[in-house]
Scaffold this motif. Structure first.
Motif, short mmCIF file in Angstrom:
data_model
loop_
_atom_site.label_atom_id
_atom_site.label_comp_id
_atom_site.label_asym_id
_atom_site.label_seq_id
_atom_site.Cartn_x
_atom_site.Cartn_y
_atom_site.Cartn_z
N ILE A 62 0.86 -1.19 0.00
CA ILE A 62 0.00 0.00 0.00
C ILE A 62 0.89 1.23 0.00
CG2 ILE A 62 -1.75 1.29 1.29
CD1 ILE A 62 -2.68 -1.36 2.49
N LYS A 63 0.63 2.16 -0.91
CA LYS A 63 1.41 3.39 -1.00
C LYS A 63 0.47 4.58 -0.87
CE LYS A 63 4.53 1.09 -4.28
NZ LYS A 63 5.00 1.06 -5.68
N THR A 64 0.92 5.57 -0.14
CA THR A 64 0.10 6.78 0.02
C THR A 64 0.93 8.01 -0.33
OG1 THR A 64 0.72 7.02 2.34
CG2 THR A 64 -1.25 5.73 1.87
N ASP A 65 0.29 9.00 -0.92
CA ASP A 65 0.91 10.31 -1.15
C ASP A 65 -0.20 11.34 -1.14
OD1 ASP A 65 -0.35 10.28 -3.68
OD2 ASP A 65 1.39 9.38 -4.63
N LEU A 66 0.12 12.56 -1.48
CA LEU A 66 -0.86 13.64 -1.40
C LEU A 66 -2.02 13.47 -2.37
CD1 LEU A 66 1.54 16.72 -1.05
CD2 LEU A 66 0.05 15.76 0.70
N THR A 67 -1.81 12.64 -3.40
CA THR A 67 -2.86 12.49 -4.41
C THR A 67 -3.77 11.29 -4.17
OG1 THR A 67 -1.42 11.18 -5.86
CG2 THR A 67 -1.38 13.59 -6.14
N GLY A 68 -3.42 10.45 -3.21
CA GLY A 68 -4.30 9.32 -2.95
C GLY A 68 -3.59 8.11 -2.37
N ILE A 69 -4.30 6.99 -2.42
CA ILE A 69 -3.78 5.72 -1.90
C ILE A 69 -3.77 4.70 -3.03
CG2 ILE A 69 -4.19 3.80 -0.30
CD1 ILE A 69 -5.51 5.64 1.61
N GLU A 70 -2.65 4.02 -3.17
CA GLU A 70 -2.53 2.94 -4.15
C GLU A 70 -2.45 1.62 -3.41
OE1 GLU A 70 -0.08 3.31 -7.88
OE2 GLU A 70 1.08 1.73 -6.84
N ILE A 71 -3.39 0.76 -3.72
CA ILE A 71 -3.52 -0.51 -3.00
C ILE A 71 -3.21 -1.66 -3.95
CG2 ILE A 71 -5.08 -1.99 -1.68
CD1 ILE A 71 -6.73 0.62 -1.18
N GLY A 72 -2.23 -2.48 -3.56
CA GLY A 72 -1.88 -3.64 -4.37
C GLY A 72 -3.02 -4.61 -4.47
N ALA A 73 -3.11 -5.31 -5.59
CA ALA A 73 -4.26 -6.17 -5.86
C ALA A 73 -4.38 -7.31 -4.87
CB ALA A 73 -4.16 -6.73 -7.28
N THR A 74 -3.26 -7.76 -4.28
CA THR A 74 -3.34 -8.89 -3.34
C THR A 74 -3.51 -8.44 -1.90
OG1 THR A 74 -0.96 -9.07 -3.01
CG2 THR A 74 -1.89 -10.30 -4.87
N VAL A 75 -3.57 -7.14 -1.66
CA VAL A 75 -3.81 -6.65 -0.30
C VAL A 75 -5.21 -7.06 0.13
CG1 VAL A 75 -4.05 -4.58 1.12
CG2 VAL A 75 -2.22 -4.72 -0.56
N THR A 76 -5.33 -7.56 1.33
CA THR A 76 -6.63 -8.03 1.79
C THR A 76 -7.58 -6.86 2.05
OG1 THR A 76 -6.05 -8.01 4.13
CG2 THR A 76 -5.55 -10.02 2.89
N ILE A 77 -8.85 -7.17 2.08
CA ILE A 77 -9.85 -6.14 2.36
C ILE A 77 -9.63 -5.58 3.77
CG2 ILE A 77 -12.32 -5.69 2.60
CD1 ILE A 77 -12.82 -7.86 0.49
N SER A 78 -9.29 -6.45 4.71
CA SER A 78 -9.05 -5.99 6.09
C SER A 78 -7.90 -5.01 6.16
CB SER A 78 -8.78 -7.19 7.01
OG SER A 78 -9.95 -7.94 7.21
N LYS A 79 -6.81 -5.31 5.45
CA LYS A 79 -5.66 -4.39 5.48
C LYS A 79 -5.98 -3.09 4.75
CE LYS A 79 -1.75 -7.51 6.11
NZ LYS A 79 -1.37 -6.86 7.36
N THR A 80 -6.83 -3.19 3.74
CA THR A 80 -7.27 -1.98 3.04
C THR A 80 -8.07 -1.09 3.98
OG1 THR A 80 -7.33 -3.19 0.94
CG2 THR A 80 -8.57 -1.12 1.07
N ILE A 81 -8.98 -1.70 4.73
CA ILE A 81 -9.77 -0.96 5.71
C ILE A 81 -8.86 -0.28 6.71
CG2 ILE A 81 -11.41 -1.24 7.62
CD1 ILE A 81 -12.68 -3.54 5.97
N GLU A 82 -7.89 -1.02 7.19
CA GLU A 82 -6.94 -0.48 8.17
C GLU A 82 -6.20 0.72 7.62
OE1 GLU A 82 -2.96 -2.28 10.18
OE2 GLU A 82 -4.66 -3.66 10.05
N ALA A 83 -5.77 0.62 6.37
CA ALA A 83 -5.02 1.72 5.75
C ALA A 83 -5.92 2.94 5.52
CB ALA A 83 -4.43 1.25 4.42
N LEU A 84 -7.15 2.70 5.11
CA LEU A 84 -8.06 3.81 4.84
C LEU A 84 -8.49 4.52 6.11
CD1 LEU A 84 -10.33 2.09 2.15
CD2 LEU A 84 -8.75 3.99 1.74
N LYS A 85 -8.50 3.80 7.23
CA LYS A 85 -8.89 4.40 8.50
C LYS A 85 -7.76 5.16 9.17
CE LYS A 85 -12.67 1.58 10.29
NZ LYS A 85 -13.06 0.67 11.39
N LYS A 86 -6.56 4.87 8.76
CA LYS A 86 -5.40 5.43 9.44
C LYS A 86 -5.40 6.95 9.32
CE LYS A 86 -1.74 2.96 9.13
NZ LYS A 86 -0.54 2.29 8.58
N GLU A 87 -5.06 7.62 10.42
CA GLU A 87 -4.96 9.08 10.41
C GLU A 87 -3.77 9.50 9.57
OE1 GLU A 87 -7.00 11.17 11.86
OE2 GLU A 87 -8.24 9.78 13.00
#
Length: 1406
Positions: A298-323
């Motif tokens: 998972i990569k983040t920058d000022l323009t958004g979040i890039e989520i690898g295709a094999t990243v689980t939904i749970s880890k995606t949720i965790e990343a999206l919730k992160k402050e």
């Protein structure tokens, strides 16, 4: 994770601390298959094979050597491929503790909170909770008090939100889980065996089994860490499992594997898609994508979040919730958190933990999966990166979804979710506000259910400086899962709204465009409902912004305007009125009221259910857990898909015999002298296999026998049945057609109910009449967690031992003997426990056992079978559907004078137990004083699968019919329904008239007092006023409240029992009743201890622990009969009491002599002396024993007891309890009040509160009876509100798994669930004054349906007012609410175009 490319020689992992190494394995093997077939850890159960039930959940622990961290998460082992757990540690409930080394606090608390009934789901519950505890400890929260964890109450409940239970009703499970939470209020925890009401908080905490936070649940083994550091890659040549670590290597693999002829290759990450898209063939090779860094990060920058295709939904949720305040503007952070919140409603936690984002999107693109993720990401202009060969493309998600399905060489690499700032309209106002919201309408609020429709809306709005209204600069509107190929953007609606100032007229036009845009494909269920959802969601999103003096937002829903992220002072605050009464997602409170009695101690004590702890720890053995004998084979049924056809033959494609298949057993294999009999009742038989003609879709045609269950199940998918339909009559697929063609089953006159009163006179006395009204009731599937299963083992001398999960082993024995043509003494049927029955393991279990026995007999090898969920659902039959036509006469005050009924019962193609249904229907329906009752009931023979007994068979329908009539009369008179109910409740005189001979004494008729007591205890009058007030103030949510009574007749049956006392004083008990989870063994243990205590030895309380109830064995205890009808527990108890009375009488003289000589007699001494006396050790017991003599006795006891046993007084007693004809039937009483809230935009119904009072007489075990009441009620809730057991045009069941059949879950039970177990006075004719509890409370769930009807009535009256018809609302209040009252049904009655009608009304008033 960095990976060492050194190739490992073997697959290795750890299970419960034990290292397992495999040199080779079929790569399609799942973790569940391996654990159950190759290890001693059987607690992981196969409940569905779809990841939809939680019975197979394990705790997976993965070690990252780079970060030196262990990740712990739950996973569904039925979907997890074994090769994917290479290097992992797996923990099942056995790994937490056991009865020998010490149970874990989880096991102890689940048992102590009475949270395990049949126990089949309990191990999965334990693992789900243990994972939550493990991960809570990793947080930086403050340390909790000793004995508690860092878990919160909300997390504790969420931990089990995806786990299904059919027995308990969930309340007790939730309490057990919450007991670990640091923030739990001890007063909120319900009935348990640790403390009594009124004890202090300190005492309660002290008595709660201690949870040691310092004792790790799943410590990751150090030796495994070292192995992981050295090697993590499997040898692909041996395992056919590839682990590429770069995109270049992946490309090379795809190119090379494509050239292999006929090789089936599958790309995998979590493999959870297999739960939805069942694989017909096993793949030859697998490519595990999880180790490619580019697609697993998972990569983040000022323009958004890039989520690898094999990243689980749970880890995606965790990343999206992160402050991420440093990287994202608050707009982006808000949007990401809402996306995460929506994702938390997808599937369940143990699926999200392994399911990948990319896999979900690829299923949506390639197979048109109804994805939530595709819809919500579509609304925010997400992009995807795809690789095809050496070519990389970054395209919009919308384009990706619209393309032709991806080929096998194209790979999704990642998905990018941009921030709002990076995509916002440059020309828009700098003071604009971002609005973003996601929506889904699904049968379950918390997910674990596919939506009827999902949506996500993003809009940029600002206050218009000139008009004062709100202008929409641009918006992005996505809809999906509504029966189209993929999620779509509503471009025409977006274009229409762009640049417009919101008004009622603009919103109205936008909604018309939405309805024209969201059109489900042909064949989609409830198409108009799905379109109406799209309208409702758009209305909910924009209506708070419409300048209409707050009219549109009055009582509106959840308040997304709280998320406006800049100064909103310029907006008209009157437009932002919101409904802040958020309904809690889970159970918020519950109260249990019990009155305990010590009169028959320990009978009456709320002791823990026998076996609950070992069910939790996974040590309880079910039929499927019995280790397979040597050379064991496995079976699977081939069934018909046609309702009426000749069967010419069966073959397989493409091979004559699929791999592993040993034989195909048909009716032709029945031995000479045997019969083609699969099941039997007193009314008739059903064939084991169809012969020339199949009589229903789902009928058994043959049994495929293979070397593994997997291969047997796979083989039936390759079977091809050759049907001949020529010169056959049309199948009978409706009760109306059955009547037209006189296709009826006969009901014996002795069973047919009697008419009551004079119909003509009653109708003549009526002031008003309702003529020929109709009700239709559907079926219901049992959904026992353990599907049908059996194991047959050939024995010497042409004998057969069969282990069957059966409610009626005796009749199973008879059927097998007839089928094989051997004497019944050659067949032994053994049943220890059943993983849920509800009537479905009675008649319907027989063919499974008989088929296994037939195959074992023919092949001379053990044969076992465990039906997959789909086959089980297709064959089960379930509850009887009915069509009811009624006419009713009544006075103007609501008193009914006559009721006439025509009832057509769909029995299916074989008789089963259907002739008893008319009696049961009428018995429950007679709960009201109808004046006169006349009926014509026909049991129709149709070409549907034969229906069978299901919990409260006929009574559930009869009680509901009564309520439907009452509701109709009240609506016709414009009276309060409860007033009509009250005036038609029985007096004792009318009760005796309708229930001739079984009404007992006047004091036994407790229903009037229950009714009045419940009015007070539930605060019904006050809450009714509050409901009226709520409905007056809320346009889009309506509430209803309803109180209903039940009168339920039960019948005691003859039941055998046997009690034996062994050398050491321990006691072994056998009874005819089967332990299904209803606590029968527990009550029998209590009765044994009570009855034997009359010998009056010292230390009475110790005796309970000496009693063991053992499994049913048809050659050890005969005449076991049916375990059904709610009364087998009390019948078994009475049989045991008779046995104990015999033993007490035999031991009495010896006890008196010993007491005279010794003064005090312990139980062990009494039994020892009995054995010793028989050998003449004391020829003169009248002589006092000296201390020396006592010493001699003590030294000789152990040596002499075995010899003495041969000549002792008979310490084994058998009996057959035969109920007295005058008291074998009796009535049960109860009442319930339920309050619901209906969302008028979705049709969703929330049960806010249920209060129950149920008369258990003098309960044999109040804790067990409470569990039965709660569990029955929730199962009834499923029947009346949720469960659609649907068939196609051929009568073949299409609701065939957890994806399509929705039983209640923790988030669908009442939010406040209060039960009082009424302990009434002595009932002289009952077993220790007790009464039944297993089935009657199910009928009380109709209170939810009636309350829903009340809410709908208010919605319809409101709809009429919007149409300008201010006159009569009769048409609005008289309607039929189907069973089940699903969301489409409720929304249809509330108005599929209610939003349009409302807006037209607003426009018209202006």
């Amino acid at each position: 994770m960095a990976v060492d490319r050194e190739t490992g020689k073997s697959l290795f992992f750890v299970v419960n601390g034990e290292r397992i190494e495999l040199s080779s394995v079929d790569p399609s093997t799942t973790l569940l298959e391996f654990l159950r077939s190759q290890t001693r850890f059987k607690s992981v159960k196969l409940g569905c094979g779809e990841g939809g039930c939680g019975a197979c959940v394990v705790l997976l622990s993965k070690y990252d050597p780079v970060l030196d961290q262990v990740e712990d998460f739950t996973a569904s082992s039925c979907l997890t491929l074994l090769c994917s757990v290479h290097g992992c540690a797996i923990t099942t409930t056995e790994g937490l503790g056991n009865s020998k080394d010490g149970l874990h606090a989880i096991h102890q608390r689940l048992a102590g909170f009475h949270a395990s009934q049949c126990g089949f789901c309990t191990p999965g519950m334990c693992v789900s909770l243990s994972a939550a505890l493990v991960n809570a400890e990793k947080t930086n929260r403050p340390d909790p008090s000793p004995g508690f964890s860092k878990l919160t109450v909300s997390e504790a409940e969420k931990a089990i939100a995806g786990n299904l239970c059919r027995c308990t009703g969930y309340r007790s499970i939730a309490d057990a889980c919450k007991s670990f939470a640091a923030d739990v209020d001890m007063e909120d925890l319900g009935l348990n065996s640790f403390w009594r009401n009124g004890e202090s908080k300190e005492v309660k905490i002290k008595r709660l089994p201690f949870y040691d936070r310092n004792r790790e649940i799943c410590a990751f083994p150090e030796f495994l860490k070292k192995e992981i550091r050295s090697s993590m890659v499997l040898d692909s040549k041996r395992f056919f499992w590839h682990n590429p670590v770069s995109l270049i290597e992946l490309q090379s693999l795809l190119d090379s594997l494509e050239t292999k002829d006929g090789s089936l290759v599958k790309l995998v990450a979590g493999n959870t898609g297999m739960g939805y898209y069942k694989e017909i063939e096993c793949n030859d090779r697998y490519i595990d994508l999880r180790y490619i860094p580019e697609i697993s990060s998972i990569k983040t920058d000022l323009t958004g979040i890039e989520i690898g295709a094999t990243v689980t939904i749970s880890k995606t949720i965790e990343a999206l919730k992160k402050e991420n305040k440093a990287e994202f503007h608050s707009n982006g952070e808000m949007m990401f958190k809402k996306i995460a919140g929506h994702m938390e409603k997808i599937a369940s936690g143990f699926i999200r933990n392994t399911a990948s984002i990319g896999g979900n999107l690829v299923m949506a693109q390639r197979k048109h999966f109804p994805s939530d993720i595709a819809t919500i990401l579509l609304a925010v202009d997400s992009l995807v990166d795809i690789m095809s060969g050496t070519r990389h493309e970054k395209i919009m998600l919308e384009e990706f979804l619209e393309r032709s399905p991806m080929d096998s060489k194209t790979v999704l690499l990642n998905v990018r979710i941009p921030t709002w700032e990076s995509i916002r309209n440059i020309s828009s106002d700098t003071n604009s506000i971002l609005l973003f919201e996601t929506y889904r309408a699904a049968p379950r609020p918390l997910g674990n259910a596919l939506p009827y429709l999902n949506a996500a809306f993003m809009a940029e709005v600002s206050s218009c400086r000139t008009s004062g209204g709100i202008i929409v600069y641009n918006c992005q509107l996505a809809f999906g899962a509504y029966g189209t190929k993929h999620a779509i953007r509503a471009r025409k609606v977006e274009e229409f709204l762009a640049g417009k100032t919101l008004s009622v007229a603009v919103l109205y036009e936008a909604i018309k465009l939405v309805r024209a845009t969201v059109i489900p494909n042909d064949g989609t269920s409830s198409p108009v409902y799905r379109s109406s959802l799209a309208v409702g969601f758009l209305f909910h999103f924009f209506s708070p912004l419409v300048d209409n003096n707050g009219e549109t937002s009055n009582g509106l829903l959840d308040g997304h305007m709280n998320d406006l992220l800049v100064d909103v002072s310029k907006l008209d605050q009157n437009t932002l009125q919101l409904d802040h009464d958020k309904i809690p997602t889970f159970l918020s409170s519950a109260k249990q009221v019990l009155e305990l009695s010590t009169e028959y101690y320990p009978v009456g004590e709320p002791i823990t259910k026998a076996g609950a702890a070992i069910q939790a720890s996974g040590e309880a053995v079910y039929v499927g857990d019995i280790p397979s004998p040597a050379n064991c084979l496995h079976g699977a049924f081939i069934y018909s898909t046609k309702p009426l056809a000749r069967v010419r033959g069966i073959k397989f494609q493409p091979k004559p015999y699929p791999d592993g298949v040993v034989a195909v057993i048909t009716s032709e294999d029945i031995p000479k002298g045997g019969e083609n009999t699969g099941s039997k009742t007193i009314f008739g038989t059903e064939p084991l296999f169809a012969e020339e003609l199949t009589e229903c879709a789902g009928q058994r045609l043959a049994l495929v026998v293979a070397d593994t269950q997997k291969r047997a199940d796979m083989a039936i998918k390759f079977s091809v049945v050759d049907y001949d339909l020529e010169n056959l009559e049309r199948p009978i697929l409706s009760v109306e057609e059955a009547v037209r063609r006189s296709s009826l089953f006969e009901v014996p006159p002795s069973l047919f109910p009697k008419q009551v009163g004079d119909l003509s006179k009653g109708m003549a006395e009526a002031d008003q009449k309702i003529l020929s009204a109709e009700i239709k009731l559907g079926s219901q599937y049992y959904f026992y967690m353990e599907t049908q299963t059996a194991l047959a083992v050939p024995d010497e001398d042409n004998c057969m031992v069969v282990y069957s999960s059966s409610q009626v082993p005796e009749w199973t024995q008879v059927v097998i003997a007839r089928c094989l043509g051997i004497p019944e003494h050659n067949v032994r049927v053994i049943t220890r426990r059943v993983g849920g029955g509800f009537g479905g393991k009675a008649i319907k279990a027989m063919p499974v056992a008989a088929a296994c026995a037939l195959a074992a007999h023919k092949l001379r090898r053990p044969v076992r079978m465990y039906l997959d969920r789909k086959t089980d659902m297709i064959m089960a039959g379930g509850r009887h559907p009915m069509k009811i036509t009624y006419s009713v006469g009544f006075k103007s005050n609501g008193k009914i004078t006559a009721l006439q009924l025509e009832i057509l019962i769909n029995a299916g193609c074989f008789v089963d137990i259907s002739p008893i249904i008319p009696h049961n229907v009428l018995s429950a329906l007679k709960k009201y004083d109808w004046g006169a009752l006349f009926f014509d009931i026909k049991v129709c023979k149709t070409n549907h699968s034969s229906k069978s007994a299901m919990r409260a068979p006929g009574e559930a329908q009869g009680s509901f019919i009564a309520e439907a009539v009452i509701e109709h009369v009240a609506a016709a008179l414009s009276m309060e329904v409860d007033s009509v109910r009250r005036i038609n409740l029985h007096t004792y005189s009318s009760l005796n008239f309708f229930y001739e001979g079984i009404a007992d004494q006047p004091l036994d008729y407790t229903l009037p007092s229950i009714w009045n007591k419940l009015v007070t205890s539930s605060s019904l009058l006050h809450r009714t006023k509050m409901v009226v007030e709520f409905n007056r103030n809320n346009k889009w949510r309506k509430r209803g409240i309803s109180q209903i009574p039940i009168v339920h007749e039960v019948t005691l049956r003859p039941t055998p029992g046997k009690v034996s006392i062994l050398h050491d004083g321990s006691i072994v008990v056998e009874v005819g009743g089967i332990e299904l989870g209803q606590g029968l063994w527990t009550k029998v243990k209590q009765m044994t201890a009570f009855a034997l205590s009359s010998i009056q030895y010292d230390r009475v309380g110790d005796l309970l622990d000496k009693v063991r109830v053992i499994q049913s064995d048809t050659l050890s205890l005969i005449q076991g009969g049916f375990t059904s009808g709610s009364t087998t527990s009390e019948s078994s108890c009475e049989a045991v009491r008779l046995c104990c009375n015999i033993l007490v009488e035999r031991l009495g003289p010896l006890r008196e002599r010993l007491k005279e000589q010794m003064g005090s007699v312990a139980w062990e001494m009494l039994i020892d002396q009995d054995f010793l006396q028989s050998k003449g050790i004391f020829s003169q017991l009248s002589c006092p024993l000296t201390p020396q003599q006592n010493g001699v006795v003590e030294r000789k006891n152990q040596h002499l007891l075995d010899v003495a046993h041969l000549q002792s007084v008979n310490l084994s007693a058998s009996s057959l309890f035969v109920p007295d004809l005058n008291s074998m039937k009796y009535l049960n009483y109860g009442a319930a009040v339920s309050e619901v809230e209906v969302n008028l935009l979705t049709g969703g119904t929330t049960v806010l509160q249920t209060d129950i009072i149920y008369d258990c007489g003098q309960s044999l075990n109040p804790a067990v009876d409470l569990g039965q009441i709660e569990g029955a009620f929730v199962q009834g809730l499923g029947f009346f509100m949720l469960e659609e057991y649907l068939t196609d045009s051929n009568g073949l069941v299409v609701a065939e798994g957890t994806w399509t059949y929705k039983i209640p879950t923790l988030d669908t039970i009442p939010k406040n669930f209060n039960v009082e177990v009424l302990n009434t006075g002595r009932h002289q004719k009952r077993v220790l004054s007790s009464k039944a509890s297993g089935e009657p409370p199910l009928l009380l769930a109709a209170s939810v349906h009636c309350a829903t009807r009340a809410a709908i009535k208010e919605a319809r009256k409101q709809l009429v007012s919007w149409s300008g018809q201010d006159g009569s609302t009769t048409n609005a209040t008289i309607f039929e609410l189907e069973v089940p009252a699903t969301m489409p049904v409720v929304k249809g009655l509330c108005g599929l175009e209610s939003v349009e009608r409302y807006l037209e009304w607003i426009i018209g008033t202006k």
